[in-house]
Design an enzyme around this catalytic site. Structure first.
Site, short mmCIF file in Angstrom:
data_model
loop_
_atom_site.label_atom_id
_atom_site.label_comp_id
_atom_site.label_asym_id
_atom_site.label_seq_id
_atom_site.Cartn_x
_atom_site.Cartn_y
_atom_site.Cartn_z
N CYS A 381 0.83 -1.20 0.00
CA CYS A 381 0.00 0.00 0.00
C CYS A 381 0.87 1.26 0.00
O CYS A 381 1.45 1.60 -1.01
CB CYS A 381 -0.98 -0.02 1.17
SG CYS A 381 -2.37 1.12 0.98
N HIS A 507 -3.35 -5.17 0.14
CA HIS A 507 -2.87 -5.68 1.43
C HIS A 507 -2.92 -7.20 1.43
O HIS A 507 -3.86 -7.81 1.98
CB HIS A 507 -3.73 -5.14 2.57
CG HIS A 507 -3.51 -3.69 2.87
ND1 HIS A 507 -2.62 -3.26 3.84
CD2 HIS A 507 -4.05 -2.58 2.34
CE1 HIS A 507 -2.64 -1.93 3.89
NE2 HIS A 507 -3.50 -1.50 2.98
N GLU A 509 -1.42 -9.29 3.17
CA GLU A 509 -1.27 -9.89 4.51
C GLU A 509 -2.60 -10.38 5.08
O GLU A 509 -2.63 -11.30 5.90
CB GLU A 509 -0.62 -8.90 5.48
CG GLU A 509 -1.45 -7.70 5.88
CD GLU A 509 -1.29 -6.50 4.97
OE1 GLU A 509 -1.58 -5.37 5.42
OE2 GLU A 509 -0.89 -6.70 3.81
#
EC number: 6.3.4.2
Length: 533
Positions: A381, A507, A509
């Site tokens: 990001c 993102h 993750e």
């Protein structure tokens, strides 16, 4: 009909209610049941999206674009299910909805009150989680601590909810602290007794008590708690600190927690398969090699601000047989002058997401150090935007290039506001949120990691790479390795002649699981291990 499990906390906060709830969810799912989870937060913010990570840690984003509590990340990682906006709501969102209805005249001149209006609205949200998911079990964690004024409407709503269901269709699990007093060489049960007394004064009797402690809570202590708290002796469970959160389900399984819950709720306990998580835990214990990853951020004084990032790094490390040592670096103290000193020992550099100008120049310095010294780099990001700004300044010869988020009159706004965000005034829930597709370029590091031409990742941003500078950046050597299906939005960038320099506007993750690490994190950690080797 779904069965409902309410998880409450006592004595102090940060006991691990979320991990306890997620562990129970994992055990029930491993027995073949469909499980969904939910977090009820007592604060008056509509959601945590506008809150500083220093307040409540990271903001977790669901597939459908809800900005939620970080416990949703634990839930998804433990039960391996994508949750939705129905999985998290706050007292603020309840009041916002009710007040809007009152302004429309929906209450026909009646008085709007906490009981029944607020409690009814809470109960409706609990039912919606069950209806939307079709789950066999809905596990709802009530945030805060028993005795907090703000959590009382949630406790009352759950009390009413249980009363309205057939016997056995809802249970309460109370997670409480059993502290160890070093001078007396014993654990103390009085805080738990008082917590349960407070809970009972609100009309709720816990069915199970989970005792959190940094010391063993032996059978004699559990029997004492059972006696004074009016629960069955086998309904008091010990949950001592574990080396890893992923070992907690096994501690509860050894005490038959899930079997006891099923018995109390009148359902069978089918055979269980804990093989995948057990394999992960055993692999984590077997890791002998290690690598060091520097995470350059701005909220480093609270590690929970980057919780999903650190978990995703560890998932990837275990898959590769290495322990990933995460070092949080304050970007506000980083510059070109000291980057070598601070980052010189890192095998890889990761710059995560964030907002605001503070520490942005330090993130640019981290990107430059990684690029110039062949250190594997992963930007997420804002980490992508920092990488683009650094490349524009130092390779594409665009002096002062930066993001329009921080300065209005930039000579080179290589990162600019998305056109659809120009007329947006409200800050909450208005960003580009949730899952979006990305076309991955062949022969790129990203494609090598994913092995797919189209991938879906979750987003949370307002700014993007400015297409007016796209050709200049590409001509200077930056590779656009991922774009939106229309080709309009830059989703991923790389530096081709670098060992591993990849950045994503999304993102990734949020989609990593212990038994299924995210491919970009795996590729990054693999490159970091190669550098160390």
């Amino acid at each position: 009909m779904a069965k409902y499990i309410f998880v409450t906390g006592g004595v102090v906060s940060s006991l691990g209610k979320g991990i306890t709830a997620a562990s129970l969810g994992h055990l029930l799912k491993a027995r073949g049941y469909k499980v969904t989870m939910q977090k009820m937060d007592p604060y008056l913010n509509v959601d945590p999206g506008t809150m500083s990570p220093f307040q409540h840690g990271e903001v977790f984003v669901t597939e459908d674009g809800h900005e939620g509590d970080l416990d949703l990340g634990h839930y998804e990682r433990f039960i391996d299910e994508n949750l939705s906006r129905e999985s998290n709501f706050t007292q603020g969102s309840i009041y916002q909805t009710l007040i809007a209805r009152e302004r429309r005249g929906d209450f026909l001149g009646g008085t709007m009150q906490v009981i029944p209006h607020v409690t009814d609205a809470i109960k409706q949200r609990i039912r919606r989680a069950a209806d939307q998911s079709g789950a066999d079990f809905v596990i709802s964690e009530i945030g805060g601590t028993i005795g907090d004024i703000e959590s009382q409407p949630f406790i009352e709503a759950a009390r009413q909810f249980k009363k309205e269901l057939p016997a056995g269709d809802a249970v309460f699990v109370h997670v409480t602290l059993v502290p160890y007093i070093a001078a007396a060489h014993e654990v103390k049960t009085k805080p738990t007794q008082h917590s349960v007394k407070e809970m009972r004064s609100l009309g709720v009797q816990p069915d199970f008590i989970v005792c959190r402690s940094d010391h063993e809570v032996d059978a004699a202590v559990r029997e004492k708690i059972a006696l004074f708290c009016d629960v069955d002796a086998d309904a008091v469970l010990g949950c001592e600190d574990s080396p890893s959160i992923y070992e907690v389900p096994f501690k509860l399984f050894e005490q038959g927690f899930d079997v006891k819950v099923c018995k109390r709720m009148g359902v069978q306990a089918p055979p269980i398969d804990l093989g995948p998580l057990s394999g992960f835990v055993q692999a984590a214990r077997a890791c002998e090699e290690s690598c060091d990853i520097a995470v350059v951020g701005k909220y480093v004084s609270l590690p929970d601000a980057y919780l999903s990032v650190t978990e995703a790094l560890r998932h990837a490390g275990v898959a590769l047989g290495v322990n990933v040592n995460v070092c949080l670096v304050d970007g506000g103290e980083l510059s070109d002058d000291n980057a070598a000193e601070i980052l010189g020992g890192a095998d890889g550099i990761l710059v995560p997401g964030g907002f605001g100008q503070r520490a942005f120049e330090g993130k640019i310095a981290a990107a430059r150090y990684a690029r110039e010294n062949g250190v594997p780099y992963f930007g997420i990001c804002l980490g992508l935007q920092a990488a683009v700004c650094e490349f524009a300044r130092n390779v594409a010869h665009l002096p002062g290039a930066s993001s329009a988020e921080f300065e209005e009159d930039l000579a080179h706004p290589v990162v600019d506001l998305m056109p659809e965000q120009e007329d947006v005034e409200d800050k909450g829930g208005t960003m580009r949120l949730g899952s979006y597709p990305c076309k991955v370029a062949p022969d790129s590091k990203a494609f090598e990691a994913y092995g797919e031409e189209v991938v879906y990742e979750r987003h949370r941003h307002r700014f993007e790479v400015n297409n007016a500078y796209r050709d200049q950046l590409v001509e200077a050597g930056l590779r656009i390795s991922g774009v939106s299906p229309s080709g309009r939005l830059v989703e991923m960038v790389e530096i081709p002649d670098h060992p591993w320099y990849v950045a994503s506007q999304a993102h990734p993750e949020f989609k990593s699981r212990p038994t299924r690490p995210h491919p970009l994190f795996t590729g990054f950690v693999k490159a970091a291990c190669a550098k160390r080797g």
